[in-house]
Enzyme design. Structure first.
Site, PDB file in Angstrom:
ATOM      1  N   PHE A 151      39.099  43.475  46.155  1.00 10.75           N
ATOM      2  CA  PHE A 151      40.075  43.092  47.178  1.00 10.75           C
ATOM      3  C   PHE A 151      41.439  43.736  46.945  1.00 10.75           C
ATOM      4  O   PHE A 151      42.268  43.781  47.846  1.00 10.75           O
ATOM      5  CB  PHE A 151      40.232  41.561  47.203  1.00 10.75           C
ATOM      6  CG  PHE A 151      41.095  41.014  46.100  1.00 10.75           C
ATOM      7  CD1 PHE A 151      42.463  40.864  46.291  1.00 10.75           C
ATOM      8  CD2 PHE A 151      40.558  40.680  44.858  1.00 10.75           C
ATOM      9  CE1 PHE A 151      43.274  40.375  45.277  1.00 10.75           C
ATOM     10  CE2 PHE A 151      41.362  40.200  43.849  1.00 10.75           C
ATOM     11  CZ  PHE A 151      42.722  40.045  44.049  1.00 10.75           C
ATOM     12  N   LYS A 175      30.065  48.351  50.522  1.00 11.10           N
ATOM     13  CA  LYS A 175      30.131  46.886  50.719  1.00 11.10           C
ATOM     14  C   LYS A 175      31.577  46.496  50.402  1.00 11.10           C
ATOM     15  O   LYS A 175      31.965  46.382  49.251  1.00 11.10           O
ATOM     16  CB  LYS A 175      29.165  46.185  49.764  1.00 11.10           C
ATOM     17  CG  LYS A 175      28.680  44.807  50.214  1.00 11.10           C
ATOM     18  CD  LYS A 175      29.746  43.742  50.279  1.00 11.10           C
ATOM     19  CE  LYS A 175      30.141  43.164  48.942  1.00 11.10           C
ATOM     20  NZ  LYS A 175      31.286  42.209  49.069  1.00 11.10           N
ATOM     21  N   GLU A 178      34.795  40.904  50.897  1.00 14.09           N
ATOM     22  CA  GLU A 178      34.750  40.008  52.061  1.00 14.09           C
ATOM     23  C   GLU A 178      36.123  39.406  52.362  1.00 14.09           C
ATOM     24  O   GLU A 178      36.366  38.923  53.461  1.00 14.09           O
ATOM     25  CB  GLU A 178      33.694  38.912  51.868  1.00 14.09           C
ATOM     26  CG  GLU A 178      33.885  38.011  50.660  1.00 14.09           C
ATOM     27  CD  GLU A 178      33.193  38.545  49.399  1.00 14.09           C
ATOM     28  OE1 GLU A 178      33.183  39.782  49.200  1.00 14.09           O
ATOM     29  OE2 GLU A 178      32.688  37.723  48.615  1.00 14.09           O
ATOM     30  N   SER A 228      35.862  41.912  38.711  1.00 13.38           N
ATOM     31  CA  SER A 228      36.101  41.137  37.490  1.00 13.38           C
ATOM     32  C   SER A 228      35.040  41.433  36.422  1.00 13.38           C
ATOM     33  O   SER A 228      33.936  41.898  36.744  1.00 13.38           O
ATOM     34  CB  SER A 228      36.088  39.646  37.803  1.00 13.38           C
ATOM     35  OG  SER A 228      34.757  39.231  38.045  1.00 13.38           O
ATOM     36  N   CYS A 283      44.421  46.364  38.307  1.00 10.27           N
ATOM     37  CA  CYS A 283      43.755  46.356  37.002  1.00 10.27           C
ATOM     38  C   CYS A 283      44.549  47.208  36.010  1.00 10.27           C
ATOM     39  O   CYS A 283      44.230  47.255  34.829  1.00 10.27           O
ATOM     40  CB  CYS A 283      42.305  46.796  37.105  1.00 10.27           C
ATOM     41  SG  CYS A 283      42.121  48.439  37.749  1.00 10.27           S
ATOM     42  N   GLU A 384      42.772  37.529  31.596  1.00 10.86           N
ATOM     43  CA  GLU A 384      43.320  38.246  32.749  1.00 10.86           C
ATOM     44  C   GLU A 384      43.860  37.238  33.763  1.00 10.86           C
ATOM     45  O   GLU A 384      43.117  36.385  34.244  1.00 10.86           O
ATOM     46  CB  GLU A 384      42.230  39.098  33.398  1.00 10.86           C
ATOM     47  CG  GLU A 384      42.731  39.886  34.585  1.00 10.86           C
ATOM     48  CD  GLU A 384      41.701  40.837  35.158  1.00 10.86           C
ATOM     49  OE1 GLU A 384      40.519  40.453  35.253  1.00 10.86           O
ATOM     50  OE2 GLU A 384      42.080  41.977  35.497  1.00 10.86           O
TER      51      GLU A 384
END
Lengths: 484, 143
Positions: A151, A175, A178, A228, A283, A384
């Site tokens: 995302f 993909k 979402e 993740s 990240c 994190e």
């Protein structure tokens, strides 16, 4: 578009998902419903796989020079629609418009890098490996690849992969996340405009059901994932079970070391961008600031003063420097970590909670947070957080800093700020992280370099972007020839 | 207002160029001096070209590695006064234009230093500052 269910793009046309299950796409700035993402079914994933599989043989036989002309056209469309695409990212994700522009710039660079495939995909050969016998390596495409996108960079991350994959002669399925599908929907509208042969590029919205179908299918070859560590590890294992290639770029806890000889004036703006840029949702974001020796006090004062000055608000406003957190769940998680930090004894010297932006009462805003007196054992120093939280640890020397870095399970990025070449060299030599910065807070590799990562930040052998991408999307075939 | 990002700097530069283009368009309509009219027309076109250049700079030079905050650049110091009332004499139009060009030049010089980590935009800002001074010289010939 508002509130509409977004479509899938399969076999060169837009199709509605048959799934009744959807997920709301909410603007993190205004709280309004932007769209809904269908949780597509395994059957729909299979339709995309079939389309990509059918397109593959014809596409791989298409000369590379012809294949890359599609990329050139796509690249030009990215330039033509650059501002609009950037605004779409800001709208659905919340990051500031300059960050969205930066994201699209890297997307363009990836397409440009992939357009070098006639050079990058060249094999090699050697005459007379024995008398009259020659040997060569051909780098061949493999079939249907797919990516599971995150995302936090909804416009850029898929371009680490698919331009290289299809330039090499593979076909592809994206993909999207979402949470933020709109940037990919807009990109696929441009892909449709380019007119790729049907089935070469496909998009399937959804969640775990789609991902599982893509992994389990005997007709897919490999997966690129960014997300993740827990999910990445799980998918990497599944890919292994199903014989897939996998490149899994996972979570991070990035340590930034500042030495006493660092140029503080130049370092502090860099730290602001590293820790609080993209609202800490990179990240590559700085997470823990290791202040070495006597730099600790002046650095602490400087970072707090600079962080207080950051302007928070709607990312579409050019003057804003920090947008909202992308989702309610993410905000809740970040606030939870701040609570944990306080409970475990760290001192919150800049509290960014309870930030209110008058025009956006439903916005998911949080200001910069700075913890002092953090110790390596604390949760906020280890896990994190993925939000605008800086944890300062005072260390006595470089060795102690590196010990702390190495005790952490992640190894995505790490930077040192120093004016000593010796220290810089030591740092890049010793620190086990995939992307090392010397006086650079955001170690973002350009498209011709791999986006590296080590330890629990990366699973696989070959990274995204650059030559690694070419190797990932091709197989080296050896041919040994003798003519009688 | 403090300009804190590259995007904010470019946005202000676009405003400056748009204001200048609008000024020259109005001045062109006011003056009866054909030579001056022609110069105003040229300057207006130049400003439109520069706006396109600025948009390209923004598109091509924003990379996440260099998105650091900028400090100490306040736009209000560089916002020119470009109102030219109907019937404004040529002398006054030229004065306004010279003052605007000088102020624009000063902005681009200061801003170039603030964005020096972006080589191409910084160089082009310096080049624009020089162009503004060149326009000033051309305008002063009419005085």
């Amino acid at each position: 578009m508002k509130g509409e269910v977004v479509k899938n793009y399969i076999n060169g046309r837009w199709v509605e998902s048959k799934s009744k299950e959807t997920r709301d796409v909410i603007s993190p700035t205004t709280g309004e419903l932007l769209a809904r993402t269908p949780m597509s079914t395994a059957e729909e994933a299979q339709e995309a796989i079939e389309a990509a599989k059918t397109a593959y043989e014809r596409w791989r036989s298409t000369p590379a020079q012809t294949r890359i002309r599609y990329l050139y056209r796509f690249r030009n469309l990215l330039e033509d629609y650059f501002e609009e695409l950037s605004k779409t990212i800001t709208m659905e994700h919340g990051k500031i418009i300059d960050e969205s522009r930066g994201e699209y710039r890297r997307a363009v660079e990836n397409v440009e890098a992939a357009a070098s495939i006639p050079t990058l995909q060249m094999g090699y050969n050697f005459e007379d490996i024995a008398a009259g016998i020659d040997e060569m390596v051909i780098k061949q495409p493999l079939g249907v690849f797919f990516c599971v996108a995150p995302f936090n960079f909804p416009g850029m991350v898929p371009t680490w992969f698919w331009p290289f994959a299809i330039a090499c002669g593979n076909t592809y399925i994206v993909k999207p996340s979402e949470q933020v599908p709109l940037s990919q929907i807009r990109q696929f509208e441009l892909i449709d405009k380019v007119g790729f042969p049907k089935g070469v590029m496909n998009l399937v919205n959804g969640g775990p059901e789609v991902v599982n179908a893509l992994i389990k299918s005997p007709d897919t070859v490999g997966m690129s994932f960014v997300g993740s560590t827990p999910i990445g590890k799980l998918l990497y294992k599944k890919c292994g079970e199903h014989g897939k290639r996998a490149q899994v770029q996972a979570g991070a806890k990035n340590f930034i070391t500042v030495m006493p000889d660092a140029n503080i004036e130049r370092t502090v703006p860099n730290l602001m961008s590293s820790f609080f840029g993209n609202t800490g949702q990179r990240c590559l974001s700085g997470a823990v600031l290791l202040a070495v020796g006597e730099v600790y006090n002046p650095l602490k004062v400087a970072v707090v003063n600079a962080a207080k000055e950051l302007v928070i608000g709607n990312g579409l406003n050019e003057d804003v420097q920090m947008g909202p957190i992308a989702t309610k769940a993410a905000l809740k998680r970040v606030l939870g970590y701040i609570e944990t930090g306080i409970k475990e004894g760290a001192e919150l010297i800049l509290d960014g909670r309870n930030v209110k932006i008058p025009d956006y009462p439903k916005g998911l805003f949080i200001g910069p947070n700075i913890f002092d007196k953090v110790t390596p054992e604390m949760t906020i120093a280890k896990e994190e957080i993925f939000g605008p939280v800086m944890s300062i640890i005072h260390v006595k020397d470089l060795d102690e800093a590196i010990d702390i870095i190495h005790a952490n399970t992640y190894g995505n990025a790490s930077s040192v700020f120093t004016s000593s070449g010796k220290i810089a060299r030591d740092y890049q030599y010793r620190v086990r992280a995939g992307n090392i910065g010397i006086n650079i807070g955001i170690v973002a590799p350009i498209a011709t370099f791999p986006f590296s990562g080590m330890k629990d930040s990366f699973f696989g052998d070959l990274h995204g972007q650059g030559k690694d991408a070419v190797d990932f999307f091709t197989e080296n075939k050896v041919v040994i020839t003798r003519w009688f | 207002m403090e300009l804190r990002n590259f995007g904010a700097v470019i946005k202000f530069a676009l405003e400056v160029e748009a204001m200048a283009a609008a000024f020259y368009e109005t001045a062109n309509a006011i003056t009866k001096n054909q030579q001056l009219k022609s110069s105003f027309e040229t300057f207006m076109q130049m400003r439109m070209t520069r706006m396109e250049l600025l948009k390209r700079l923004r598109r091509e030079n924003t990379t996440e590695m260099i998105l650091e905050p900028i400090s100490g650049l306040n736009s209000e110091k560089f916002r020119p006064k470009t109102e030219c009332p109907e019937g404004c004499p040529d002398k006054k139009l030229i004065e306004l234009a010279v003052s605007m060009e000088n102020l624009n030049s000063a902005f681009y010089i200061v801003a170039a230093k603030k964005i020096e980590f972006l080589i191409e935009p910084a160089d082009i800002f310096e080049q624009m500052a020089e162009e503004n001074l060149e326009y000033t010289k051309q305008l002063e010939k009419f005085g």
